[in-house]
Write a protein that holds these residues in place. Structure first.
Motif, PDB file in Angstrom:
ATOM      1  N   VAL A 188       0.666  -1.316  -0.017  1.00 29.12           N
ATOM      2  CA  VAL A 188      -0.253   0.097  -0.026  1.00 29.12           C
ATOM      3  C   VAL A 188       0.820   1.104  -0.135  1.00 29.12           C
ATOM      4  N   VAL A 189       1.863   1.303   0.602  1.00 28.47           N
ATOM      5  CA  VAL A 189       2.937   2.238   0.649  1.00 28.47           C
ATOM      6  C   VAL A 189       3.445   2.646  -0.552  1.00 28.47           C
ATOM      7  N   ARG A 190       3.951   1.556  -1.273  1.00 33.63           N
ATOM      8  CA  ARG A 190       4.492   1.760  -2.542  1.00 33.63           C
ATOM      9  C   ARG A 190       3.208   2.258  -3.312  1.00 33.63           C
ATOM     10  N   ALA A 191       2.266   1.633  -3.424  1.00 29.27           N
ATOM     11  CA  ALA A 191       1.350   2.253  -4.556  1.00 29.27           C
ATOM     12  C   ALA A 191       0.984   3.758  -4.216  1.00 29.27           C
ATOM     13  N   GLY A 192       0.958   3.961  -2.876  1.00 30.87           N
ATOM     14  CA  GLY A 192       0.909   5.372  -2.488  1.00 30.87           C
ATOM     15  C   GLY A 192       1.664   6.383  -3.057  1.00 30.87           C
ATOM     16  N   VAL A 193       3.021   5.955  -2.969  1.00 33.09           N
ATOM     17  CA  VAL A 193       4.206   6.693  -3.321  1.00 33.09           C
ATOM     18  C   VAL A 193       4.119   6.913  -4.941  1.00 33.09           C
ATOM     19  N   THR A 218      -5.089 -12.055 -11.141  1.00 32.77           N
ATOM     20  CA  THR A 218      -4.891 -10.598 -10.598  1.00 32.77           C
ATOM     21  C   THR A 218      -6.617 -10.379 -10.004  1.00 32.77           C
ATOM     22  N   ARG A 219      -6.402  -9.843  -8.446  1.00 30.60           N
ATOM     23  CA  ARG A 219      -7.618  -9.433  -7.908  1.00 30.60           C
ATOM     24  C   ARG A 219      -8.136  -7.939  -8.249  1.00 30.60           C
ATOM     25  N   VAL A 220      -9.199  -7.497  -8.033  1.00 25.39           N
ATOM     26  CA  VAL A 220      -9.956  -6.415  -8.181  1.00 25.39           C
ATOM     27  C   VAL A 220      -9.141  -5.230  -7.770  1.00 25.39           C
ATOM     28  N   SER A 221      -8.462  -5.404  -6.774  1.00 29.28           N
ATOM     29  CA  SER A 221      -7.614  -4.252  -6.244  1.00 29.28           C
ATOM     30  C   SER A 221      -6.299  -4.056  -6.981  1.00 29.28           C
ATOM     31  N   PHE A 260      -6.169  -4.737 -10.189  1.00 28.17           N
ATOM     32  CA  PHE A 260      -6.431  -4.118 -11.650  1.00 28.17           C
ATOM     33  C   PHE A 260      -6.951  -2.582 -11.119  1.00 28.17           C
ATOM     34  N   LEU A 261      -7.565  -2.357 -10.057  1.00 23.36           N
ATOM     35  CA  LEU A 261      -7.464  -0.896  -9.883  1.00 23.36           C
ATOM     36  C   LEU A 261      -6.205  -0.207  -9.852  1.00 23.36           C
ATOM     37  N   TYR A 262      -5.333  -0.790  -9.173  1.00 22.34           N
ATOM     38  CA  TYR A 262      -4.077  -0.112  -8.862  1.00 22.34           C
ATOM     39  C   TYR A 262      -3.312   0.080 -10.310  1.00 22.34           C
ATOM     40  N   TRP A 263      -3.480  -0.944 -11.160  1.00 24.01           N
ATOM     41  CA  TRP A 263      -2.703  -0.471 -12.322  1.00 24.01           C
ATOM     42  C   TRP A 263      -3.474   0.179 -13.191  1.00 24.01           C
ATOM     43  N   SER A 264      -4.656   0.299 -12.916  1.00 16.82           N
ATOM     44  CA  SER A 264      -5.701   1.373 -13.884  1.00 16.82           C
ATOM     45  C   SER A 264      -5.441   2.605 -13.584  1.00 16.82           C
ATOM     46  N   VAL A 265      -5.421   2.941 -12.346  1.00 13.80           N
ATOM     47  CA  VAL A 265      -4.852   4.277 -11.851  1.00 13.80           C
ATOM     48  C   VAL A 265      -3.621   4.555 -12.340  1.00 13.80           C
TER      49      VAL A 265
END
Length: 254
Positions: A178-183, A225-228, A230-235
């Motif tokens: 989560v931290v890496r995604a936020g960064v 791949t989970r929904v989360s 897909f959301l992460y890579w989509s953003v």
């Protein structure tokens, strides 16, 4: 007033450590920055502490990062190519053959080796381009800097991430993810802002280069791949595409 502020902001971007490089085309600068970002993140994720599993491999990673920071693409290109070939040996020649030198991890999937090939390809393009320019001027040296020196702060990232491995347990993987995604999201938002303010696409190109290994990983693992995910890579993809589109629009207007 707004026009004056915009001009001041653009001057600030030009003066920042990862801003404009005098005499370097935007595409080359963006490609270099993207390759460096991929290399730093990849090396920072190596399992270094508490046990140094791959001693030689860690050293290779350090040499690669230092070469890219110093702008020595003619050094980085062969190092990255060797690293890419060794890590993807099972893909290239199959599981029945082992590499002559076994110093690092071996992968049978495209996702883990994609970063190495991206860095190798980008470094090769930059090395070839600068070699031609250097020969024409009679100042070519194979070991010299072919790109401007980047900020030394890039060299701090891997050791800090390695040190964090001592304090990180298996249960913390989700937190660190989560931290890496936020960064990454914050960094890409800054890329978009810089692209719009400076009317230059080098940061957008760097972000696109950084995103390529992730998209390869996603494509290879679509079914699991989970929904989360897909959301992460989509953003991330939307932010990068928006930055590229903004850079192209600014270029057309210019």
């Amino acid at each position: 007033m707004g026009h004056v502020l915009e001009k001041r902001y653009r001057r600030l971007l030009r003066a920042c450590p990862e801003g404009y490089r005098a005499g370097v085309p935007g595409w080359a600068d963006g490609l270099h920055l993207g390759a460096l970002a991929v290399a730093v993140v990849t090396v920072a994720q190596l399992p270094v502490l508490p046990y140094l599993v791959f001693k030689v491999w860690t050293g290779v990673g350090v040499v690669l990062v230092v070469a890219l920071v110093r702008g020595w693409t003619r050094v980085a290109a062969p190092v990255a190519a060797i690293a890419a070939l060794l890590t993807s040996w099972p893909i290239v020649l199959g599981w029945l053959h082992s590499p002559v030198v076994d110093v690092g991890p071996l992968y049978g999937d495209l996702g883990p080796v994609a970063p190495y090939w991206v860095v190798a390809a980008a470094s090769a393009v930059l090395a070839v381009r600068r070699t031609g320019a250097g020969r024409a001027s009679g100042q070519a040296r194979w070991w010299g800097g072919t790109m401007p020196v980047r900020s030394p702060w890039w060299l701090v990232v891997p050791p800090v991430c390695w040190a964090l491995q001592l304090a990180r347990g298996p249960a913390d993987e989700t937190v660190w993810g989560v931290v890496r995604a936020g960064v990454e999201v914050v960094a890409l938002l800054l890329v978009l802002a810089a692209t719009l303010a400076a009317r230059d696409g080098r940061w957008a190109l760097a972000a696109a280069v950084y995103l390529v290994p992730g998209l390869v990983h996603l494509a290879e693992n679509l079914l699991v791949t989970r929904v989360s995910g897909f959301l992460y890579w989509s953003v991330l993809t939307v932010l990068v595409v928006t930055s590229l589109a903004a850079a192209r629009r600014m270029r057309v207007r210019a």
